[in-house]
Motif scaffolding. Structure first.
Motif, PDB file in Angstrom:
ATOM      1  N   SER A  89      -7.732   5.228   5.085  1.00 50.59           N
ATOM      2  CA  SER A  89      -7.759   4.688   3.732  1.00 50.59           C
ATOM      3  C   SER A  89      -6.827   3.491   3.610  1.00 50.59           C
ATOM      4  O   SER A  89      -7.149   2.496   2.955  1.00 50.59           O
ATOM      5  N   VAL A  90      -5.667   3.588   4.259  1.00 51.05           N
ATOM      6  CA  VAL A  90      -4.712   2.475   4.249  1.00 51.05           C
ATOM      7  C   VAL A  90      -5.341   1.223   4.850  1.00 51.05           C
ATOM      8  O   VAL A  90      -5.294   0.127   4.260  1.00 51.05           O
ATOM      9  N   ALA A 147      -3.653   4.128  -1.819  1.00 46.35           N
ATOM     10  CA  ALA A 147      -4.550   4.658  -0.795  1.00 46.35           C
ATOM     11  C   ALA A 147      -4.704   6.159  -1.007  1.00 46.35           C
ATOM     12  O   ALA A 147      -3.849   6.812  -1.619  1.00 46.35           O
ATOM     13  N   ILE A 192       0.850  -1.196   0.000  1.00 45.34           N
ATOM     14  CA  ILE A 192       0.000   0.000   0.000  1.00 45.34           C
ATOM     15  C   ILE A 192       0.882   1.241   0.000  1.00 45.34           C
ATOM     16  O   ILE A 192       1.822   1.353   0.789  1.00 45.34           O
ATOM     17  N   SER A 232      -7.234   0.038  -7.693  1.00 41.57           N
ATOM     18  CA  SER A 232      -7.195   0.883  -6.490  1.00 41.57           C
ATOM     19  C   SER A 232      -7.107   2.364  -6.835  1.00 41.57           C
ATOM     20  O   SER A 232      -7.342   3.221  -5.968  1.00 41.57           O
TER      21      SER A 232
END
Length: 385
Positions: free
Chosen positions: A120-121, A107, A84, A345
């Motif tokens: 968000s992570v 993210a 991430i 993503s």
């Protein structure tokens, strides 16, 4: 056919490296020493750098990109894994992950600090997630307390992309004393401390530092310095696949001089940033940088945001250019670049998109005079957005 707008002969750049006679002499001394590639000056630079940031070890490399890649490799990241990271970063952040065969998962950011949003992570963590790559964007420290807590909770590796963050502080500690396993720095000419090209990994793990040193030099069991200083015949072995990611002694010689003058460079940048803050206070259409109380910014870049659309931003940048002032768009959004368009993503990053569309980096460098800065400020005030 309409002609291009006339641009004044006087140009104020966005950035300019500060190189003095001391760096020139250090380069000459290195050349005359007989050590041109990685040698004793690299080792000395590593020791001084580690002491400055407060880490136990520092490992010099050819760039921050190779530093990020090597940090991921040394952490066991590979095909099938996910890491991430923010999309709002220079593309090298995601590329380093891709080089390993892993997949970058983007993210979203905090719209005020431009750094990873911990919430968000955490939402993006999956069974394939192995690491978090946190960027200290344009020198402002990320939320390391929250990110390290997430990493610990899910048994993830936390690596800091500190490319821009030399001299920045988080809760009174300099960035580079890693909250996770490693922090990676850049010495590109756009950075405050430059060696032309170059990078550094800092860590408090001695075994990890030894591994990084082997891998950067073809996994050679003996360094060049050890072989050249040996009093008996010494033959190296190569027990694993390594890389050629070495820094040269010439670069290290420059870096040590830059490190000595770093305090002065930081003081000047913070002074100029404070002048911008004060002078731009009466421009309601423009958002100035936000620095949390527990952070000390190094102002590697001074980025403002327009409270309007991308076309207005681009028109402003063109108008500034015609007045002899160079600006740059905000930090790029990686998910918009061709290699990452299919990354799922990247489809839900509203804050990243907004900052990428409305941010402008203004000129800021050590040699910038108050008169030149005043001209930038006065020119900004002529625009109505």
């Amino acid at each position: 056919m309409s002609s291009a707008p006339a641009i004044t002969s006087k140009m104020i750049p966005v950035a300019r490296p500060y190189i003095g006679s001391e760096e020139e002499q250090a380069t000459i001394d290195a050349l005359r020493s007989g050590w041109i590639t990685q040698g004793p000056r690299v080792a000395e630079f590593e020791t001084r750098f580690a002491k400055y940031v407060g880490s136990s070890h520092a490992v010099a490399l050819s760039s921050c990109t190779t530093a990020l890649y090597l940090a991921l490799v040394a952490s066991g990241i590979g095909p099938g894994d996910e890491v991430i990271c923010p999309s709002l970063s220079f593309i090298a952040t995601a590329n380093a992950i891709t080089y390993t065969g892993a997949t970058p998962i983007f993210a979203d950011i905090d719209p005020d600090t431009y750094n990873l949003d911990p919430a968000s992570v955490e939402m993006l963590i999956s069974p394939r997630t192995r690491a978090i790559l946190a960027v200290h964007q344009i020198g402002l420290p990320a939320d390391l307390d929250a990110l390290s807590a997430i990493a610990e909770r899910y048994s993830l590796v936390l690596i800091e992309d500190a490319a821009c963050a030399i001299g920045s502080e988080y809760h009174d500690e300099r960035i580079g004393r890693p909250r996770g396993s490693m922090a990676c720095f850049s010495f590109h000419p756009r950075k405050i401390l430059t060696t032309g090209e170059g990078g550094m990994i800092t860590t408090n793990d001695g075994e990890l530092a030894d591994k990084l040193r082997r891998l950067r030099q073809h996994a050679m069991s003996l360094s060049d310095v050890a072989r050249h200083s040996a009093t008996r015949i010494a033959t190296e072995t190569y027990d694993e696949i390594g890389f050629n990611f070495r820094m040269t002694d010439i670069q290290a010689a420059i870096g040590m001089v830059q490190l000595e003058r770093l305090g002065i460079l930081l003081e000047r940048r913070r002074y100029l940033a404070a002048r911008y803050d004060q002078a731009l206070e009466d421009m309601p259409w423009l958002q100035r940088p936000h620095v949390p109380e527990h952070c000390l910014h190094n102002y590697q870049s001074y980025m403002v945001r327009l409270r309007s659309s991308a076309p207005a931003r681009d028109a402003l940048m063109q108008g500034m250019l015609e007045k002899g002032i160079s600006t740059r768009r905000a930090v790029m959004a990686i998910h918009r670049e061709r290699p990452y368009l299919e990354n799922e993503s990247g489809k839900h990053l509203p804050h990243t998109d907004r900052v990428a569309d409305t941010g402008i980096i203004l000129p800021l460098f050590h040699q910038m005079s108050e008169a030149d800065q005043d001209y930038v400020i006065e020119t900004l005030h002529t625009f109505t957005i």
